[in-house]
Scaffold this motif. Structure first.
Motif, PDB file in Angstrom:
ATOM      1  N   LYS A   1       0.840  -1.188   0.000  1.00 42.04           N
ATOM      2  CA  LYS A   1       0.000   0.000   0.000  1.00 42.04           C
ATOM      3  C   LYS A   1       0.879   1.243   0.000  1.00 42.04           C
ATOM      4  O   LYS A   1       1.870   1.314   0.725  1.00 42.04           O
TER       5      LYS A   1
ATOM      6  N   VAL B   1      -6.110  -0.874  -8.524  1.00 37.86           N
ATOM      7  CA  VAL B   1      -5.148  -0.417  -7.517  1.00 37.86           C
ATOM      8  C   VAL B   1      -5.736   0.555  -6.490  1.00 37.86           C
ATOM      9  O   VAL B   1      -5.130   0.793  -5.449  1.00 37.86           O
TER      10      VAL B   1
ATOM     11  N   LEU C   1      -7.671   1.845  -3.422  1.00 39.57           N
ATOM     12  CA  LEU C   1      -8.281   1.385  -2.173  1.00 39.57           C
ATOM     13  C   LEU C   1      -9.156   2.465  -1.565  1.00 39.57           C
ATOM     14  O   LEU C   1     -10.187   2.182  -0.969  1.00 39.57           O
TER      15      LEU C   1
ATOM     16  N   ASN D   1      -2.990   0.136  -3.829  1.00 36.01           N
ATOM     17  CA  ASN D   1      -2.355  -1.157  -3.594  1.00 36.01           C
ATOM     18  C   ASN D   1      -1.623  -1.504  -4.878  1.00 36.01           C
ATOM     19  O   ASN D   1      -2.244  -1.909  -5.862  1.00 36.01           O
TER      20      ASN D   1
ATOM     21  N   ARG E   1       4.893   4.803   1.776  1.00 34.79           N
ATOM     22  CA  ARG E   1       4.404   3.435   1.941  1.00 34.79           C
ATOM     23  C   ARG E   1       3.614   3.359   3.238  1.00 34.79           C
ATOM     24  O   ARG E   1       3.988   3.953   4.249  1.00 34.79           O
TER      25      ARG E   1
ATOM     26  N   THR F   1       1.950  -2.289   7.289  1.00 35.34           N
ATOM     27  CA  THR F   1       0.848  -3.204   7.575  1.00 35.34           C
ATOM     28  C   THR F   1       1.008  -3.797   8.965  1.00 35.34           C
ATOM     29  O   THR F   1       2.107  -3.789   9.541  1.00 35.34           O
TER      30      THR F   1
END
Length: 139
Positions: free
Chosen positions: A2, A41, A43, A85, A112, A115
């Protein structure tokens, strides 16, 4: 991976947008958004309200100090974002280069998004967050 594309602009750049036809701008952004959606791509994407409507919470003092916008020392304001993404930073850069609102005073910062998998999985707070994400369909 992401990546967040953070849309920034100077006050002068935002003022210059006042001359742009709103419907034309929406159509231009809509075409770009549609490309992102078709590519699979996108989100999330959101714009932000005028900085004069915002506030800053400054934690330099106790209790924290809340200041109304606009922010006198700010040279560039965060105006919105895309959350993509994509496979790499390079791909995020390529999408940012295609962003239609450009010109002097406009910039896109690319960062970036980390996560939950990058944190220690045996930590009790990470376990709780993972459970919450699973219960809300985010994992």
């Amino acid at each position: 991976m992401k990546y967040m594309l953070i849309m920034r602009a100077t006050d002068e750049a935002y003022q210059g947008m006042g001359d742009v036809d709103f419907n034309e701008m929406i159509e231009t952004m809509g075409r770009f958004n549609e490309e992102l959606i078709r590519a699979g791509v996108l989100l999330a994407a959101e714009g932000l309200d005028d900085a004069e409507e915002g506030v800053v919470v400054d934690y330099s003092a106790e209790p924290p100090v809340v200041t109304d916008g606009p922010y006198g020392e700010t040279k560039e304001l965060f105006g919105g974002f895309y959350l993509l993404n994509v496979a790499s930073k390079e791909e995020a850069v390529e999408w940012a280069k295609r962003q239609p609102i450009t010109g002097p005073g406009f910039k896109t910062e690319i960062r970036r998004v980390t996560t939950i998998d990058e944190f220690p999985q045996d930590n009790e707070w990470i376990k709780k967050e993972r459970a919450w994400r699973e219960s809300t369909g985010q994992l």
